[in-house]
Design an enzyme around this catalytic site. Structure first.
Site, PDB file in Angstrom:
ATOM      1  N   ASP A   8      -8.108  -3.321   8.705  1.00 20.43           N
ATOM      2  CA  ASP A   8      -6.996  -4.043   8.069  1.00 20.43           C
ATOM      3  C   ASP A   8      -5.698  -3.361   8.479  1.00 20.43           C
ATOM      4  O   ASP A   8      -5.701  -2.204   8.910  1.00 20.43           O
ATOM      5  CB  ASP A   8      -7.131  -4.021   6.538  1.00 20.43           C
ATOM      6  CG  ASP A   8      -6.015  -4.823   5.866  1.00 20.43           C
ATOM      7  OD1 ASP A   8      -5.888  -6.026   6.173  1.00 20.43           O
ATOM      8  OD2 ASP A   8      -5.250  -4.256   5.070  1.00 20.43           O
ATOM      9  N   SER A   9      -4.598  -4.086   8.332  1.00 24.84           N
ATOM     10  CA  SER A   9      -3.288  -3.495   8.618  1.00 24.84           C
ATOM     11  C   SER A   9      -3.034  -2.299   7.692  1.00 24.84           C
ATOM     12  O   SER A   9      -2.247  -1.419   8.030  1.00 24.84           O
ATOM     13  CB  SER A   9      -2.195  -4.547   8.428  1.00 24.84           C
ATOM     14  OG  SER A   9      -2.251  -5.054   7.113  1.00 24.84           O
ATOM     15  N   CYS A  71      -8.468  -8.737   7.552  1.00 24.27           N
ATOM     16  CA  CYS A  71      -7.033  -8.982   7.424  1.00 24.27           C
ATOM     17  C   CYS A  71      -6.808 -10.401   7.919  1.00 24.27           C
ATOM     18  O   CYS A  71      -7.193 -10.738   9.045  1.00 24.27           O
ATOM     19  CB  CYS A  71      -6.272  -7.976   8.296  1.00 24.27           C
ATOM     20  SG  CYS A  71      -4.501  -8.274   8.397  1.00 24.27           S
ATOM     21  N   GLU A 156       1.946  -3.109  -2.521  1.00 33.46           N
ATOM     22  CA  GLU A 156       2.027  -1.783  -1.876  1.00 33.46           C
ATOM     23  C   GLU A 156       2.833  -0.808  -2.728  1.00 33.46           C
ATOM     24  O   GLU A 156       2.608   0.399  -2.699  1.00 33.46           O
ATOM     25  CB  GLU A 156       2.673  -1.898  -0.496  1.00 33.46           C
ATOM     26  CG  GLU A 156       1.859  -2.712   0.492  1.00 33.46           C
ATOM     27  CD  GLU A 156       0.950  -1.878   1.378  1.00 33.46           C
ATOM     28  OE1 GLU A 156       1.319  -0.737   1.687  1.00 33.46           O
ATOM     29  OE2 GLU A 156      -0.120  -2.392   1.762  1.00 33.46           O
ATOM     30  N   CYS A 190      -4.870 -13.676   1.736  1.00 36.59           N
ATOM     31  CA  CYS A 190      -4.324 -12.365   2.108  1.00 36.59           C
ATOM     32  C   CYS A 190      -5.111 -11.363   1.278  1.00 36.59           C
ATOM     33  O   CYS A 190      -5.274 -11.538   0.065  1.00 36.59           O
ATOM     34  CB  CYS A 190      -2.839 -12.276   1.779  1.00 36.59           C
ATOM     35  SG  CYS A 190      -2.189 -10.599   1.991  1.00 36.59           S
ATOM     36  N   HIS A 192      -4.483  -8.561   0.179  1.00 32.65           N
ATOM     37  CA  HIS A 192      -3.750  -7.842  -0.870  1.00 32.65           C
ATOM     38  C   HIS A 192      -3.719  -8.618  -2.193  1.00 32.65           C
ATOM     39  O   HIS A 192      -3.549  -8.029  -3.258  1.00 32.65           O
ATOM     40  CB  HIS A 192      -2.287  -7.635  -0.455  1.00 32.65           C
ATOM     41  CG  HIS A 192      -2.056  -6.455   0.409  1.00 32.65           C
ATOM     42  ND1 HIS A 192      -2.527  -6.364   1.690  1.00 32.65           N
ATOM     43  CD2 HIS A 192      -1.365  -5.310   0.179  1.00 32.65           C
ATOM     44  CE1 HIS A 192      -2.137  -5.217   2.219  1.00 32.65           C
ATOM     45  NE2 HIS A 192      -1.436  -4.553   1.318  1.00 32.65           N
TER      46      HIS A 192
END
Ligand code: DGL
Length: 275
Positions: A8-9, A71, A156, A190, A192
């Protein structure tokens, strides 16, 4: 023996890894987060492709014969080129799978109105990959999309369950529902976004289902390994997990637990930028 690579990023793919580990606890997984170059969400096709390929090659070089791009942005912008151009050049039977296909194949079971909403990064939404893939499996489903560029930053920065986050979550959900008021299923495209579930649930009407990807991706991997026993038999079954980040490992460890659901101890790696 080989291992399964999960890329993943940054942290988001840990929500997918959590489901993979639950479904296949005996397998050895190697997680790589490209935190130093994240977020990928607003980057160009070319940049996401080169960054993703660097990381996939690193995982290949670290005993992973199968890599999952956990991702959406990388799956939408880099997977096809890696599968169609880079893998055939290697001639060594390495494989790369993404999160788009397992999700789009399953989306039909969540909607009765056949109106589905997609929430993702700007890159994922602009690529139209979800629209294109869903049309292949379910041509009668109408897809509306909304990019939520700020959501990854909220996650984040650990701004979960606060008023400001509720505002931005609600804002994007209402924009999506204004595009199509018959939507009865919203896909979190996504990795996240599952961390914003509480805020999302507050903003979404009760009749609308919210779909997270982790378990869908895990279900399809189980199925893939059943269909490819020659490949599955070669995977190390010691139940170990290894974590790597391209940025500071202590930052990674501090945040990763929220995504993965338990403590994580990562090592920092330099990724050779061949591409
Ligand atoms: N995890 C990425 C995804 O699923 C989003 C994070 C980023 O923008 O790098 O699209």
């Amino acid at each position: 023996m080989s291992k399964i690579g999960v890329f993943d990023s940054g942290y988001g793919g840990l929500t997918v890894l959590k489901s993979l580990v639950k479904a296949l606890p005996e397998l050895h997984f190697v997680y790589l987060g490209d935190n130093a170059r994240a977020p990928y969400g607003d980057r160009s096709f070319d940049t996401v492709y080169h960054y993703t390929l660097d990381c996939v090659n690193w995982l290949f070089d670290h005993d992973c014969d199968l890599v999952i791009l956990a991702c959406n942005t990388a799956s939408a912008k880099a997977l096809r080129q890696i599968q169609q151009v880079d893998l055939p050049l290697r001639n060594d039977n390495k494989r790369v799978l993404g999160v788009l296909r397992p999700t789009t194949e399953s989306v039909g079971q969540f909607t009765q109105s056949k109106h589905v909403g997609i929430l993702g990064t700007t890159g994922t939404i602009k690529s139209d990959s979800y629209k294109i893939e869903i049309a292949k499996f379910f041509p009668d489903i109408q897809v509306s999309q909304e990019a939520c560029p700020i959501w990854v930053h909220l996650v984040e920065n650990d701004l979960l369950n606060v008023e400001g986050t509720d505002f931005f979550v609600n804002d994007h959900i209402q924009r999506l529902l204004e595009k199509d008021n018959q939507i009865d299923a919203i896909l979190l495209a996504c990795t996240h976004y599952p961390l914003l579930l509480d805020s999302i649930q507050k903003a979404v009407p009760q009749n609308v289902r919210i779909i997270s990807q982790g378990d869908l991706v895990a279900e399809k991997l189980v199925d893939y390994l059943k269909r490819h026993p020659e490949f599955a038999n070669n995977i190390l079954k010691d139940g170990q997990r290894e974590f790597f980040t391209t940025d500071q490992f202590n930052d990674f460890d501090a945040k990763a637990g929220k995504f993965y659901g338990q403590s994580v101890f990562a090592k920092r790696v330099e990724i050779p930028q061949k591409n």
